[in-house]
Motif scaffolding. Structure first.
Motif, PDB file in Angstrom:
ATOM      1  N   ASN A  46       0.855  -1.181   0.000  1.00  0.00           N
ATOM      2  CA  ASN A  46       0.000   0.000   0.000  1.00  0.00           C
ATOM      3  C   ASN A  46       0.892   1.231   0.000  1.00  0.00           C
ATOM      4  O   ASN A  46       1.375   1.650   1.046  1.00  0.00           O
ATOM      5  CB  ASN A  46      -0.902  -0.024   1.234  1.00  0.00           C
ATOM      6  N   SER A  47       1.106   1.849  -1.125  1.00  0.00           N
ATOM      7  CA  SER A  47       2.024   2.983  -1.217  1.00  0.00           C
ATOM      8  C   SER A  47       1.437   4.282  -0.691  1.00  0.00           C
ATOM      9  O   SER A  47       2.120   5.297  -0.650  1.00  0.00           O
ATOM     10  CB  SER A  47       2.469   3.174  -2.663  1.00  0.00           C
ATOM     11  N   SER A  48       0.184   4.287  -0.275  1.00  0.00           N
ATOM     12  CA  SER A  48      -0.426   5.537   0.189  1.00  0.00           C
ATOM     13  C   SER A  48      -0.257   5.773   1.686  1.00  0.00           C
ATOM     14  O   SER A  48      -0.516   6.870   2.168  1.00  0.00           O
ATOM     15  CB  SER A  48      -1.912   5.571  -0.172  1.00  0.00           C
ATOM     16  N   ASN A  49       0.181   4.782   2.433  1.00  0.00           N
ATOM     17  CA  ASN A  49       0.339   4.940   3.884  1.00  0.00           C
ATOM     18  C   ASN A  49       1.789   5.194   4.280  1.00  0.00           C
ATOM     19  O   ASN A  49       2.658   5.364   3.444  1.00  0.00           O
ATOM     20  CB  ASN A  49      -0.213   3.714   4.616  1.00  0.00           C
ATOM     21  N   ARG A  50       2.023   5.204   5.567  1.00  0.00           N
ATOM     22  CA  ARG A  50       3.339   5.500   6.140  1.00  0.00           C
ATOM     23  C   ARG A  50       4.414   4.557   5.607  1.00  0.00           C
ATOM     24  O   ARG A  50       4.230   3.345   5.569  1.00  0.00           O
ATOM     25  CB  ARG A  50       3.254   5.368   7.661  1.00  0.00           C
ATOM     26  N   ALA A  51       5.535   5.141   5.210  1.00  0.00           N
ATOM     27  CA  ALA A  51       6.688   4.354   4.776  1.00  0.00           C
ATOM     28  C   ALA A  51       7.549   4.033   5.992  1.00  0.00           C
ATOM     29  O   ALA A  51       7.678   4.856   6.898  1.00  0.00           O
ATOM     30  CB  ALA A  51       7.488   5.140   3.745  1.00  0.00           C
ATOM     31  N   PHE A  52       8.107   2.824   6.039  1.00  0.00           N
ATOM     32  CA  PHE A  52       9.004   2.473   7.144  1.00  0.00           C
ATOM     33  C   PHE A  52       9.993   1.426   6.681  1.00  0.00           C
ATOM     34  O   PHE A  52       9.734   0.733   5.719  1.00  0.00           O
ATOM     35  CB  PHE A  52       8.206   1.985   8.367  1.00  0.00           C
ATOM     36  N   PRO A  53      11.134   1.225   7.255  1.00  0.00           N
ATOM     37  CA  PRO A  53      11.724   2.061   8.295  1.00  0.00           C
ATOM     38  C   PRO A  53      12.381   3.291   7.676  1.00  0.00           C
ATOM     39  O   PRO A  53      12.648   3.313   6.475  1.00  0.00           O
ATOM     40  CB  PRO A  53      12.775   1.168   8.930  1.00  0.00           C
ATOM     41  N   ASP A  54      12.630   4.276   8.516  1.00  0.00           N
ATOM     42  CA  ASP A  54      13.325   5.476   8.042  1.00  0.00           C
ATOM     43  C   ASP A  54      14.809   5.182   7.880  1.00  0.00           C
ATOM     44  O   ASP A  54      15.484   5.775   7.058  1.00  0.00           O
ATOM     45  CB  ASP A  54      13.119   6.637   9.007  1.00  0.00           C
ATOM     46  N   VAL A  55      15.335   4.289   8.692  1.00  0.00           N
ATOM     47  CA  VAL A  55      16.702   3.789   8.568  1.00  0.00           C
ATOM     48  C   VAL A  55      16.650   2.285   8.774  1.00  0.00           C
ATOM     49  O   VAL A  55      15.707   1.768   9.345  1.00  0.00           O
ATOM     50  CB  VAL A  55      17.685   4.425   9.585  1.00  0.00           C
ATOM     51  N   SER A  76      15.471  -5.927  16.966  1.00  0.00           N
ATOM     52  CA  SER A  76      16.245  -6.032  18.212  1.00  0.00           C
ATOM     53  C   SER A  76      17.738  -5.951  17.967  1.00  0.00           C
ATOM     54  O   SER A  76      18.500  -5.551  18.844  1.00  0.00           O
ATOM     55  CB  SER A  76      15.920  -7.351  18.920  1.00  0.00           C
ATOM     56  N   ALA A  77      18.191  -6.313  16.800  1.00  0.00           N
ATOM     57  CA  ALA A  77      19.604  -6.206  16.450  1.00  0.00           C
ATOM     58  C   ALA A  77      19.878  -4.971  15.589  1.00  0.00           C
ATOM     59  O   ALA A  77      20.905  -4.322  15.742  1.00  0.00           O
ATOM     60  CB  ALA A  77      20.057  -7.462  15.721  1.00  0.00           C
ATOM     61  N   ALA A  78      18.954  -4.606  14.719  1.00  0.00           N
ATOM     62  CA  ALA A  78      19.174  -3.484  13.806  1.00  0.00           C
ATOM     63  C   ALA A  78      19.219  -2.145  14.530  1.00  0.00           C
ATOM     64  O   ALA A  78      20.006  -1.271  14.169  1.00  0.00           O
ATOM     65  CB  ALA A  78      18.089  -3.454  12.732  1.00  0.00           C
ATOM     66  N   SER A  79      18.391  -1.973  15.539  1.00  0.00           N
ATOM     67  CA  SER A  79      18.349  -0.689  16.253  1.00  0.00           C
ATOM     68  C   SER A  79      19.694  -0.342  16.907  1.00  0.00           C
ATOM     69  O   SER A  79      20.197   0.756  16.701  1.00  0.00           O
ATOM     70  CB  SER A  79      17.231  -0.682  17.287  1.00  0.00           C
ATOM     71  N   PRO A  80      20.290  -1.247  17.683  1.00  0.00           N
ATOM     72  CA  PRO A  80      21.590  -0.890  18.263  1.00  0.00           C
ATOM     73  C   PRO A  80      22.713  -0.767  17.227  1.00  0.00           C
ATOM     74  O   PRO A  80      23.637   0.027  17.408  1.00  0.00           O
ATOM     75  CB  PRO A  80      21.877  -2.004  19.270  1.00  0.00           C
ATOM     76  N   ILE A  81      22.638  -1.518  16.136  1.00  0.00           N
ATOM     77  CA  ILE A  81      23.626  -1.376  15.065  1.00  0.00           C
ATOM     78  C   ILE A  81      23.549   0.031  14.480  1.00  0.00           C
ATOM     79  O   ILE A  81      24.548   0.724  14.341  1.00  0.00           O
ATOM     80  CB  ILE A  81      23.421  -2.437  13.960  1.00  0.00           C
ATOM     81  N   THR A  82      22.341   0.473  14.158  1.00  0.00           N
ATOM     82  CA  THR A  82      22.143   1.800  13.595  1.00  0.00           C
ATOM     83  C   THR A  82      22.550   2.879  14.588  1.00  0.00           C
ATOM     84  O   THR A  82      23.227   3.851  14.228  1.00  0.00           O
ATOM     85  CB  THR A  82      20.679   1.991  13.158  1.00  0.00           C
ATOM     86  N   ALA A  83      22.166   2.725  15.851  1.00  0.00           N
ATOM     87  CA  ALA A  83      22.535   3.702  16.879  1.00  0.00           C
ATOM     88  C   ALA A  83      24.062   3.811  16.996  1.00  0.00           C
ATOM     89  O   ALA A  83      24.605   4.913  17.122  1.00  0.00           O
ATOM     90  CB  ALA A  83      21.937   3.316  18.219  1.00  0.00           C
ATOM     91  N   GLY A  84      24.750   2.684  16.946  1.00  0.00           N
ATOM     92  CA  GLY A  84      26.202   2.694  17.015  1.00  0.00           C
ATOM     93  C   GLY A  84      26.855   3.410  15.841  1.00  0.00           C
ATOM     94  O   GLY A  84      27.832   4.128  15.989  1.00  0.00           O
TER      95      GLY A  84
END
Length: 87
Positions: A46-55, A76-84
């Motif tokens: 559905n291309s009309s709604n919110r796109a995710f993830p931003d990163v 659970s693994a991607a969030s700390p990788i991106t934060a780092g």
């Protein structure tokens, strides 16, 4: 083609089936939809709604330590990788 080879995606990125797109995403999503190639069939998203993830980060079979070593993946693994990477 992205889908004709039987590929199975394990990530959750794409477009929400529930939440509307916020105004701050409008320009970026419009540009993406106008220039992207090799997208899945439109009936699959559905291309009309919110796109995710931003990163995002590749996060399959990541070794983590929560008092013991274990394998993790997904958000659970991607969030700390991106934060780092951004720290």
């Amino acid at each position: 083609s992205c889908c004709s080879d039987g590929t199975i995606w394990t990530g959750a990125g794409g477009f929400s089936s529930k939440y509307p797109r916020p105004a701050w995403q409008e320009a970026a999503v419009a540009q993406y939809l106008a220039t992207a190639t090799d997208l899945p069939p439109s009936s699959m998203w559905n291309s009309s709604n919110r796109a995710f993830p931003d990163v995002a980060a590749l996060s399959d079979q990541v070794l983590i330590n929560r008092d013991v070593w274990q394998s993790s993946g997904g958000t659970s693994a991607a969030s700390p990788i991106t934060a780092g990477l951004l720290a």
